[in-house]
Design a protein around this motif. Structure first.
Motif, PDB file in Angstrom:
ATOM      1  N   GLY A  26       0.787  -1.225   0.000  1.00 49.40           N
ATOM      2  CA  GLY A  26       0.000   0.000   0.000  1.00 49.40           C
ATOM      3  C   GLY A  26       0.820   1.275   0.000  1.00 49.40           C
ATOM      4  N   PHE A  27       2.136   1.151  -0.056  1.00 49.43           N
ATOM      5  CA  PHE A  27       3.001   2.331  -0.135  1.00 49.43           C
ATOM      6  C   PHE A  27       4.326   1.906  -0.763  1.00 49.43           C
ATOM      7  CE2 PHE A  27       6.021   1.559   3.392  1.00 49.43           C
ATOM      8  CZ  PHE A  27       5.380   0.532   4.073  1.00 49.43           C
ATOM      9  N   THR A  28       5.127   2.900  -1.118  1.00 50.67           N
ATOM     10  CA  THR A  28       6.418   2.627  -1.731  1.00 50.67           C
ATOM     11  C   THR A  28       7.420   2.270  -0.640  1.00 50.67           C
ATOM     12  OG1 THR A  28       5.906   4.181  -3.513  1.00 50.67           O
ATOM     13  CG2 THR A  28       8.212   3.524  -3.234  1.00 50.67           C
ATOM     14  N   PHE A  29       7.619   0.983  -0.450  1.00 47.53           N
ATOM     15  CA  PHE A  29       8.435   0.477   0.655  1.00 47.53           C
ATOM     16  C   PHE A  29       9.835   1.062   0.631  1.00 47.53           C
ATOM     17  CE2 PHE A  29       9.277  -2.332   4.049  1.00 47.53           C
ATOM     18  CZ  PHE A  29      10.424  -3.074   3.812  1.00 47.53           C
ATOM     19  N   THR A  30      10.398   1.204  -0.532  1.00 47.69           N
ATOM     20  CA  THR A  30      11.781   1.658  -0.648  1.00 47.69           C
ATOM     21  C   THR A  30      11.960   3.123  -0.259  1.00 47.69           C
ATOM     22  OG1 THR A  30      11.365   2.092  -2.986  1.00 47.69           O
ATOM     23  CG2 THR A  30      12.389  -0.017  -2.436  1.00 47.69           C
ATOM     24  N   ALA A  31      10.886   3.829  -0.089  1.00 48.17           N
ATOM     25  CA  ALA A  31      10.964   5.253   0.248  1.00 48.17           C
ATOM     26  C   ALA A  31      10.939   5.516   1.746  1.00 48.17           C
ATOM     27  CB  ALA A  31       9.825   6.007  -0.423  1.00 48.17           C
ATOM     28  N   TYR A  32      10.780   4.459   2.532  1.00 46.49           N
ATOM     29  CA  TYR A  32      10.584   4.657   3.970  1.00 46.49           C
ATOM     30  C   TYR A  32      11.594   3.887   4.803  1.00 46.49           C
ATOM     31  CZ  TYR A  32       6.157   7.000   3.158  1.00 46.49           C
ATOM     32  OH  TYR A  32       5.200   7.885   2.772  1.00 46.49           O
ATOM     33  N   ASN A  33      12.133   4.598   5.801  1.00 46.69           N
ATOM     34  CA  ASN A  33      12.822   3.909   6.876  1.00 46.69           C
ATOM     35  C   ASN A  33      11.788   3.109   7.660  1.00 46.69           C
ATOM     36  OD1 ASN A  33      15.321   5.248   6.328  1.00 46.69           O
ATOM     37  ND2 ASN A  33      14.547   7.040   7.407  1.00 46.69           N
ATOM     38  N   MET A  34      12.241   2.032   8.274  1.00 53.26           N
ATOM     39  CA  MET A  34      11.319   1.157   8.994  1.00 53.26           C
ATOM     40  C   MET A  34      11.871   0.830  10.370  1.00 53.26           C
ATOM     41  SD  MET A  34       8.771   0.583   6.876  1.00 53.26           S
ATOM     42  CE  MET A  34       7.958  -0.831   7.645  1.00 53.26           C
ATOM     43  N   SER A  35      10.972   0.448  11.266  1.00 51.65           N
ATOM     44  CA  SER A  35      11.361   0.123  12.630  1.00 51.65           C
ATOM     45  C   SER A  35      10.642  -1.112  13.134  1.00 51.65           C
ATOM     46  CB  SER A  35      11.004   1.286  13.577  1.00 51.65           C
ATOM     47  OG  SER A  35      11.874   2.366  13.434  1.00 51.65           O
ATOM     48  N   TRP A  36      11.204  -1.682  14.169  1.00 51.40           N
ATOM     49  CA  TRP A  36      10.521  -2.681  14.988  1.00 51.40           C
ATOM     50  C   TRP A  36      10.328  -2.079  16.379  1.00 51.40           C
ATOM     51  CZ3 TRP A  36       8.327  -7.098  13.398  1.00 51.40           C
ATOM     52  CH2 TRP A  36       8.739  -7.659  12.178  1.00 51.40           C
ATOM     53  N   THR A  37       9.143  -2.264  16.911  1.00 50.60           N
ATOM     54  CA  THR A  37       8.838  -1.839  18.262  1.00 50.60           C
ATOM     55  C   THR A  37       8.213  -3.029  18.989  1.00 50.60           C
ATOM     56  OG1 THR A  37       6.623  -1.064  17.648  1.00 50.60           O
ATOM     57  CG2 THR A  37       8.420   0.529  17.511  1.00 50.60           C
ATOM     58  N   ARG A  38       8.131  -2.946  20.308  1.00 53.03           N
ATOM     59  CA  ARG A  38       7.508  -4.036  21.052  1.00 53.03           C
ATOM     60  C   ARG A  38       6.744  -3.497  22.249  1.00 53.03           C
ATOM     61  NH1 ARG A  38      12.835  -7.143  23.633  1.00 53.03           N
ATOM     62  NH2 ARG A  38      13.393  -5.515  25.162  1.00 53.03           N
ATOM     63  N   LEU A  39       5.722  -4.234  22.622  1.00 54.13           N
ATOM     64  CA  LEU A  39       4.906  -3.875  23.769  1.00 54.13           C
ATOM     65  C   LEU A  39       5.035  -4.984  24.793  1.00 54.13           C
ATOM     66  CD1 LEU A  39       2.937  -1.847  24.956  1.00 54.13           C
ATOM     67  CD2 LEU A  39       1.072  -3.165  23.912  1.00 54.13           C
ATOM     68  N   VAL A  40       5.737  -4.671  25.865  1.00 53.55           N
ATOM     69  CA  VAL A  40       5.923  -5.610  26.957  1.00 53.55           C
ATOM     70  C   VAL A  40       4.741  -5.480  27.908  1.00 53.55           C
ATOM     71  CG1 VAL A  40       7.412  -6.241  28.890  1.00 53.55           C
ATOM     72  CG2 VAL A  40       8.427  -5.451  26.735  1.00 53.55           C
ATOM     73  N   PRO A  41       4.194  -6.589  28.385  1.00 56.00           N
ATOM     74  CA  PRO A  41       3.058  -6.499  29.302  1.00 56.00           C
ATOM     75  C   PRO A  41       3.334  -5.568  30.472  1.00 56.00           C
ATOM     76  CG  PRO A  41       3.435  -8.771  28.676  1.00 56.00           C
ATOM     77  CD  PRO A  41       4.570  -7.976  28.104  1.00 56.00           C
ATOM     78  N   GLY A  42       2.427  -4.630  30.688  1.00 56.82           N
ATOM     79  CA  GLY A  42       2.564  -3.713  31.808  1.00 56.82           C
ATOM     80  C   GLY A  42       3.479  -2.538  31.561  1.00 56.82           C
ATOM     81  N   LYS A  43       4.025  -2.437  30.346  1.00 56.07           N
ATOM     82  CA  LYS A  43       4.936  -1.342  30.027  1.00 56.07           C
ATOM     83  C   LYS A  43       4.460  -0.611  28.777  1.00 56.07           C
ATOM     84  CE  LYS A  43       9.013  -3.484  32.109  1.00 56.07           C
ATOM     85  NZ  LYS A  43      10.458  -3.822  31.915  1.00 56.07           N
TER      86      LYS A  43
END
Length: 125
Positions: A26-43
């Motif tokens: 749905g978008f031009t992947f090569t045009a964007y920096n990307m990240s991984w994030t995480r949701l730890v229980p209770g945080k």
């Protein structure tokens, strides 16, 4: 529309490894920096890693550096996160995220504008 679909999570033992994938559309992947994030229980949501558009630059939070490796395959519109030496504290819901093009930082909550639905990692013996 923008879609990010993660996969690869699961139950793993301490010391084990997992590889997460995130397929973008749905978008031009090569045009964007990307990240991984995480949701730890209770945080709150925690940024763990980022990668530049062509994959030449990678960034990691202090708590994961040396164990996590981010990469991307622009031909497949796919983002990866290799996680080694898993620890119980890595238990979390992991999201890939598209970084805002106007953002100059990586770890802030507002640095990303789209997230996937997440993939759960549970580390337990």
């Amino acid at each position: 529309q923008v879609q990010l679909v993660e996969s690869g999570g699961g139950l793993a033992q301490p010391g084990g490894s997992l590889r997460l994938s995130c397929v973008a559309s749905g978008f031009t992947f090569t045009a964007y920096n990307m990240s991984w994030t995480r949701l730890v229980p209770g945080k709150s949501l925690e940024w763990v890693s980022g990668i530049s558009t062509d994959g030449s630059d990678t960034y990691y939070s202090d708590v994961v550096v040396g164990r996590f490796t981010i990469s991307r395959d622009n031909a497949k519109n796919t983002l990866y996160l290799q996680i080694n030496s898993l620890k119980p504290e890595d238990t979390a819901l992991y999201y890939c995220a598209r970084k805002r093009r106007t953002s100059v930082t990586w770890s802030g909550l507002n640095d990303n504008d789209y997230w996937g639905q997440g993939t759960q990692i549970t580390v337990s013996s």
